[in-house]
Write an enzyme that holds these catalytic residues in place. Structure first.
Site, PDB file in Angstrom:
ATOM      1  N   GLU A 175      35.792  13.577  98.436  1.00 42.58           N
ATOM      2  CA  GLU A 175      35.034  14.805  98.231  1.00 42.58           C
ATOM      3  C   GLU A 175      34.635  15.317  99.600  1.00 42.58           C
ATOM      4  O   GLU A 175      33.913  14.642 100.339  1.00 42.58           O
ATOM      5  CB  GLU A 175      33.769  14.524  97.417  1.00 42.58           C
ATOM      6  CG  GLU A 175      33.821  14.954  95.972  1.00 42.58           C
ATOM      7  CD  GLU A 175      32.474  14.742  95.321  1.00 42.58           C
ATOM      8  OE1 GLU A 175      31.482  15.335  95.781  1.00 42.58           O
ATOM      9  OE2 GLU A 175      32.414  13.983  94.346  1.00 42.58           O
ATOM     10  N   ASP A 186      21.707  19.757  96.866  1.00 40.97           N
ATOM     11  CA  ASP A 186      21.738  18.715  97.879  1.00 40.97           C
ATOM     12  C   ASP A 186      20.345  18.349  98.378  1.00 40.97           C
ATOM     13  O   ASP A 186      19.533  19.217  98.672  1.00 40.97           O
ATOM     14  CB  ASP A 186      22.587  19.170  99.070  1.00 40.97           C
ATOM     15  CG  ASP A 186      24.024  19.441  98.673  1.00 40.97           C
ATOM     16  OD1 ASP A 186      24.592  18.579  97.982  1.00 40.97           O
ATOM     17  OD2 ASP A 186      24.569  20.492  99.038  1.00 40.97           O
ATOM     18  N   TYR A 216      32.309  15.438  86.479  1.00 44.48           N
ATOM     19  CA  TYR A 216      31.363  14.794  87.389  1.00 44.48           C
ATOM     20  C   TYR A 216      30.028  14.734  86.671  1.00 44.48           C
ATOM     21  O   TYR A 216      29.385  15.754  86.458  1.00 44.48           O
ATOM     22  CB  TYR A 216      31.267  15.619  88.679  1.00 44.48           C
ATOM     23  CG  TYR A 216      30.459  15.019  89.808  1.00 44.48           C
ATOM     24  CD1 TYR A 216      29.166  14.520  89.611  1.00 44.48           C
ATOM     25  CD2 TYR A 216      30.967  14.987  91.095  1.00 44.48           C
ATOM     26  CE1 TYR A 216      28.428  13.995  90.658  1.00 44.48           C
ATOM     27  CE2 TYR A 216      30.232  14.462  92.158  1.00 44.48           C
ATOM     28  CZ  TYR A 216      28.967  13.963  91.931  1.00 44.48           C
ATOM     29  OH  TYR A 216      28.235  13.452  92.969  1.00 44.48           O
TER      30      TYR A 216
END
Length: 263
Positions: free
Chosen positions: A49, A60, A175
């Site tokens: 990734e 994030d 994911y």
């Protein structure tokens, strides 16, 4: 069949789980980042990734945000990120690369130009975290038409009503975000992840890869045993932030991949 599809087919034939590593492109600089990415397959990484540096990330945590800022300060751009992938492809034509980031840089380049450049650079899939299924016409469907997998995130708050919409145009793998929160903020708990993976598997035939909150070989093994594989990002990126050498970072990655592959 994309490299991602081929990788999962190969892993399944061997009875192995996938280990996916996240690194920020250009952190701390282009050359170091390229050296690290080139070393990942040898450290047991099945899928890479590659983070696309962006000024205003949403999913994030501080570790990845700071990595993105270091990369931007070093002059990293979307074009340079694709160049990094292209140079990786000069010596590795099999390890899948998933570009993970936000839509703004892609929109600025132009979708058609981006998809053409990404395909030429050897990118196999995209995770664009700020484009929901309602915006599939924007990038998801054009990406799939261009032969790129578009990988969607599912989370603990993706309820049964929302799940079919999330899965609708997803490809490559799903994911699963194991925690409610940002990257690097909590540890994935097996008791929570197991039932959620089972719920997702009832909704799709795609592999389910679990990320967020995995930071040790033992946790990678536990989470991979409950799913089709594990993703580690912040724990790897933090090694770079501490000033570890590429060799030291890759040795750490190897312990994580060994853990996932024991599952």
């Amino acid at each position: 069949m994309t490299r991602i599809d081929a990788k999962f087919a190969d892993l399944k034939s061997k009875g192995k789980k996938a280990f996916v590593s996240y690194v920020m492109a250009g952190d701390p600089d282009f050359e170091t980042s390229l050296e690290l990415v080139k070393g990942l397959p040898g450290a047991g990484v099945d899928i890479i990734e590659l983070g696309l540096p962006f000024t205003d990330p949403m999913a994030d945590g501080p570790t990845i945000q700071l990595a993105g800022q270091r990369a931007l300060d070093a002059g990293m751009t979307l074009n340079k990120t694709l160049e990094l992938a292209r140079q990786f492809r000069e010596t590795d034509d099999t390890t899948p690369i998933v570009l993970m980031g936000y839509y703004n840089p892609i929109y600025s380049m132009g979708v058609d130009a981006f998809l053409s450049a990404a395909k030429a650079a050897g990118i196999d899939g995209l995770i664009v975290v700020d484009l929901p299924p309602e915006e599939d016409d924007e990038l998801c469907l054009p990406a799939q038409a261009a032969g790129l997998n578009f990988i969607r995130l599912a989370t603990p708050t993706t309820d049964d009503q929302r799940l079919p919409r999330v899965m609708q145009n997803t490809s490559g793998f799903v994911y699963y975000v194991s925690i409610t929160g940002i990257t690097g903020s909590a540890e994935a708990q097996a008791g929570d992840v197991g039932p959620e993976v089972a719920r997702l598997k009832a909704a799709t035939d795609l592999p389910i890869i679990v990320g967020f909150g995995i930071n040790t070989p033992e946790r990678a093994e536990t989470i991979a045993s409950l799913s089709d594989g594990a993703v580690v990002g912040s724990a790897i990126v933090s090694q770079l932030a501490q000033g570890k050498s590429t060799a030291e970072v890759l040795a750490f990655v190897k312990t994580l991949s060994d853990g996932a592959h024991r599952a």
